[in-house]
Design an enzyme around this catalytic site. Structure first.
Site, PDB file in Angstrom:
ATOM      1  N   GLU A 253       0.654  -1.384  -0.046  1.00  0.00           N
ATOM      2  CA  GLU A 253      -0.049  -0.134   0.155  1.00  0.00           C
ATOM      3  C   GLU A 253       0.957   1.192  -0.026  1.00  0.00           C
ATOM      4  OE1 GLU A 253      -3.347   0.246  -0.430  1.00  0.00           O
ATOM      5  OE2 GLU A 253      -2.716   2.502  -0.275  1.00  0.00           O
ATOM      6  N   THR A 295      -5.572   1.283  -5.488  1.00  0.00           N
ATOM      7  CA  THR A 295      -5.197   0.034  -5.327  1.00  0.00           C
ATOM      8  C   THR A 295      -5.920  -0.817  -6.666  1.00  0.00           C
ATOM      9  OG1 THR A 295      -5.484   0.517  -3.023  1.00  0.00           O
ATOM     10  CG2 THR A 295      -4.979  -1.858  -3.861  1.00  0.00           C
ATOM     11  N   HIS A 410      -1.713   3.136   4.795  1.00  0.00           N
ATOM     12  CA  HIS A 410      -2.549   4.029   3.789  1.00  0.00           C
ATOM     13  C   HIS A 410      -3.079   5.384   4.571  1.00  0.00           C
ATOM     14  CE1 HIS A 410      -6.580   5.012   1.944  1.00  0.00           C
ATOM     15  NE2 HIS A 410      -6.371   4.059   0.973  1.00  0.00           N
ATOM     16  N   ASP A 469       1.706   0.062  -4.855  1.00  0.00           N
ATOM     17  CA  ASP A 469       0.404   0.087  -5.596  1.00  0.00           C
ATOM     18  C   ASP A 469       0.489   1.477  -6.438  1.00  0.00           C
ATOM     19  OD1 ASP A 469      -0.144   1.424  -3.381  1.00  0.00           O
ATOM     20  OD2 ASP A 469      -2.452   0.420  -3.173  1.00  0.00           O
ATOM     21  N   HIS A 470       0.633   2.390  -5.739  1.00  0.00           N
ATOM     22  CA  HIS A 470       0.494   3.835  -6.138  1.00  0.00           C
ATOM     23  C   HIS A 470       1.396   4.745  -5.086  1.00  0.00           C
ATOM     24  CE1 HIS A 470      -2.666   4.297  -3.116  1.00  0.00           C
ATOM     25  NE2 HIS A 470      -2.969   3.138  -3.666  1.00  0.00           N
TER      26      HIS A 470
HETATM   27  C1  GP9 Z   1      -8.982  -0.639   0.046  1.00  0.00           C
HETATM   28  C2  GP9 Z   1      -7.433  -0.637  -0.026  1.00  0.00           C
HETATM   29  C3  GP9 Z   1      -7.264   0.748  -0.210  1.00  0.00           C
HETATM   30  O1  GP9 Z   1      -9.447  -1.976   0.094  1.00  0.00           O
HETATM   31  O2  GP9 Z   1      -7.117  -1.359  -1.150  1.00  0.00           O
HETATM   32  O3  GP9 Z   1      -7.563   1.561  -1.262  1.00  0.00           O
HETATM   33  P1  GP9 Z   1      -6.945   2.585  -2.093  1.00  0.00           P
HETATM   34  O4  GP9 Z   1      -7.548   4.035  -1.399  1.00  0.00           O
HETATM   35  O5  GP9 Z   1      -5.517   2.682  -1.746  1.00  0.00           O
HETATM   36  O6  GP9 Z   1      -7.276   2.578  -3.381  1.00  0.00           O
HETATM   37 MN    MN Z   2      -3.653   1.779  -2.292  1.00  0.00          MN
END
Ligand code: GP9
Ligand code: MN
Length: 625
Positions: A253, A295, A410, A469-470
């Site tokens: 994350e 994500t 996150h 992921d980002h």
């Molecule tokens: C939520 C998690 C986070 O299930 O994947 O989401 P994001 O805000 O990073 O897309």
């Molecule tokens: Mn994410």
């Protein structure tokens, strides 16, 4: 408003209030909606109102008889939709979304269980409809008909619009970009109400149905030509090197590359990853290419080698398309596939999308023991998540393809003091300051995960892939970021460079002997063909935009979803070309040769998704139908 007699509105108000209260009672008793504050409770309470006033208001355009009939039928239909949701929720633990409802198998399942799901008290769900009928028959004086003037109707709908906007405004403060970005059915129902949610769902589905209906198979031919011309032969030595191994892929994350091999207040931020990289293939010029779907967009890129959409989350807007995703391909080679993620299963519409991607199982929040002690921020802490996942992982048929999605790192990067292994940074950005301890925590959780795999005998025969992921730190924090990186400012060039995320391939017995840092410019789009080749699976008939990262002539190229792109020597952003060596603006002619290609790729990929073109591609006979 001297002429306004309240009697005129009485019937509409009675019907509205009855249904309104009923809906709220249903929210509280039949659905499991998590409420975190009084404001959220208030939004939940008012959210059915605008829709109900809106539909019942149509009765002001009618004569007496038609009005009575309309009011009763509308009240019945609305109650029926609400009741259908209750039944659906009892069965699926989720709110109705059209494509799911019309998936014949679901209809069948539901149909068979209607009797089991029925409870005698459900009849109360229609009590208000009966009450309205009684009013019309026996108490007609109470709901006497009086014509409503044009002016009054206008005033009425003005008030309805104001209520709707007030609701939306409040929801927006609670969940920014609710309608475009955050896509969780529970969140939508919580904020705009179950009825408005259905209208929204219908609009969304009709739009994509129309686009789909207009598309035809000839469009795929051009795209296929482009893809075949871009394909690079896999590197022979590595082709099949991980054949039949289990695949363990971890979405890290919000992890950006700038923390790798870096420190905060003199302490390493990612000691485990820094060490792991020394036993792996590590790509240090690897970009995320996600858009609003965050994500889920990363998951989409990694498993389809298609670009996500410029607007909205493809997981939500095109979840029932035909895809040729990695889990589905691997199934043909004897693999079992599963996702592990301790969040609400409908978040990002994953429960639906994972079926389209060919997953066999989704271990979502309900499979985990989540409580106050083991949660922080968005939910279950990563360490507990991995710990609780391993027993499930052990039970999967092998070889498996298992994806793990972490959560602790996150935004807003919350973490209990006991879990902080490095101090916060000091700058004007609370977000950046708190980022470091949560990254450090995730790093530690990865370490325990790998140790767990080793202990359970799941390590040796696996290939382990880790990707960021980002971004985690947006441009709103540029000032603090510049301070951390020791720069004067973050230029658009720096911004693009900050979109790099770690990408690590670890093959026990292979990469530990010959680790490598690979600096080719690449992106999430390249993962699918790369992985398939390592597993010895040929991709000659696959539709994908990425290239095998190990192929000798893999191009140095990554297109970001906003149209920026990166090549070996240049970065292009907002019509400006930058020289990578200096970071300074350079003549646009340097970027020109790639501008068309970048646009072309995004356009082609969008076309595939909007037109659901892969339904025309028969992978078995390897040609366009
Ligand atoms: C939520 C998690 C986070 O299930 O994947 O989401 P994001 O805000 O990073 O897309
Ligand atoms: Mn994410």
């Amino acid at each position: 408003m001297r002429n306004v007699s309240p009697g005129k509105y009485r019937f509409v108000l009675i019907a509205t209030i009855l249904l309104w209260i009923k809906t709220y009672i249903v929210y509280k008793t039949c659905f499991d909606i998590e409420i975190e504050s009084w404001k959220q409770e208030f939004i939940l309470f008012i959210n059915p109102l605008s829709f109900l006033l809106f539909v019942f208001g149509f009765s002001f355009f009618m004569k007496e008889k038609a009005r009575n009939r309309y009011m009763i039928i509308t009240s019945f239909l609305t109650s029926f939709v609400l009741y259908a949701n209750v039944m659906f929720y009892r069965f699926f633990n989720d709110f109705i979304t059209l494509p799911v409802l019309f998936q014949t198998s679901n209809m069948g399942d539901l149909g068979n269980s209607v009797f089991e799901l029925f409870r005698f008290t459900d009849l109360m769900m229609f009590a208000d409809v009966v009450l309205l009928m009684w009013l019309v028959r026996k108490k007609s004086a109470l709901v006497q008909f009086e014509p409503v003037t044009k002016k009054e109707r206008r005033a009425y709908y003005f008030i309805v619009a104001a209520i709707a906007l007030f609701n939306l405004g409040l929801a927006e403060t609670e969940r920014p970009e609710l309608l475009t970005r955050t896509f969780d059915r529970e969140m939508l129902v919580k904020n705009i109400g179950t009825y408005n949610y259905h209208i929204y769902d219908i609009l969304l589905q009709s739009k994509s149905k129309a686009q789909r209906a207009l598309a035809d198979s000839s469009e795929l031919a051009d795209i296929e030509n482009y893809i075949r011309a871009n394909e690079k032969a896999p590197e022979k030595e590595l082709f099949g090197i991980a054949k039949n191994r289990n695949v363990i892929i971890v979405s890290m994350e919000s992890l950006q590359s700038f923390v790798i091999n870096n420190t905060v207040n003199g302490q390493e931020i990612t000691p485990f990853l820094n060490d792991f990289i020394k036993q792996s293939y590590y790509f240090d010029n690897f970009y995320h290419q996600t858009g609003q779907g965050k994500t889920s967009d990363a998951e989409f890129l990694i498993e389809n080698s298609l670009y996500p959409l410029g607007r909205g989350a493809v997981f939500f807007t095109h979840a029932t398309n035909e895809y040729m995703a990695t889990p589905e391909i691997l199934k043909k080679h004897g693999y079992y596939s599963a996702v592990f993620h301790a969040n609400n299963k409908s978040f990002w519409n994953r429960d639906i999308m994972y079926q389209s991607l060919g997953y066999d199982n989704y271990f979502s929040q309900e499979y985990f023991n989540v409580n106050e002690e083991n949660s922080v921020g968005w939910g279950l802490k990563d360490k507990d998540f991995f710990e609780q996942s391993i027993p499930y992982l052990k039970t999967l048929p092998q070889p498996f393809y298992a994806k793990f999605i972490t959560l602790t790192n996150h935004f807003p990067f919350e973490l209990g003091e006991e879990d902080k292994m490095v101090p916060e940074y000091t700058s004007n950005s609370r977000t950046l300051n708190r980022y470091f301890p949560t990254v450090r925590y995730m790093d530690e959780s990865l370490k325990t995960f790998i140790e767990g795999l080793k202990k359970e005998g799941l390590y040796e025969n696996s290939i382990i892939i880790l990707y960021g992921d980002h971004y985690g730190i947006s441009e709103n924090h540029n000032k603090a970021m510049a301070q951390y990186l020791g720069k004067e400012e973050i230029t658009p060039f720096d911004h693009v460079q900050l979109q790099r995320v770690p990408f690590i391939i670890h093959i026990p017995g292979v990469t530990d002997k010959h680790p490598k840092v690979i600096s080719k410019v690449s992106g999430q789009i390249d993962v699918k063909p790369t992985l398939l080749h390592l597993l010895g699976i040929d991709t000659k008939n696959d539709i994908h935009f990425g290239q095998d990262l190990f192929s000798k002539d893999k191009m140095d190229f990554a297109v970001l979803r906003d149209g920026s792109f990166v090549t070996k020597d240049y970065v292009f952003k907002e019509n400006v070309c930058y020289d990578k060596k200096t970071g300074l603006k350079t003549d646009i002619s340097h970027c020109e040769p790639y501008m068309e290609k970048a646009k072309q790729e995004l356009d082609y990929s969008d076309k595939i998704i909007y037109g659901d073109l892969l339904r025309f591609y028969d992978n078995k006979i390897k040609k366009i139908k």
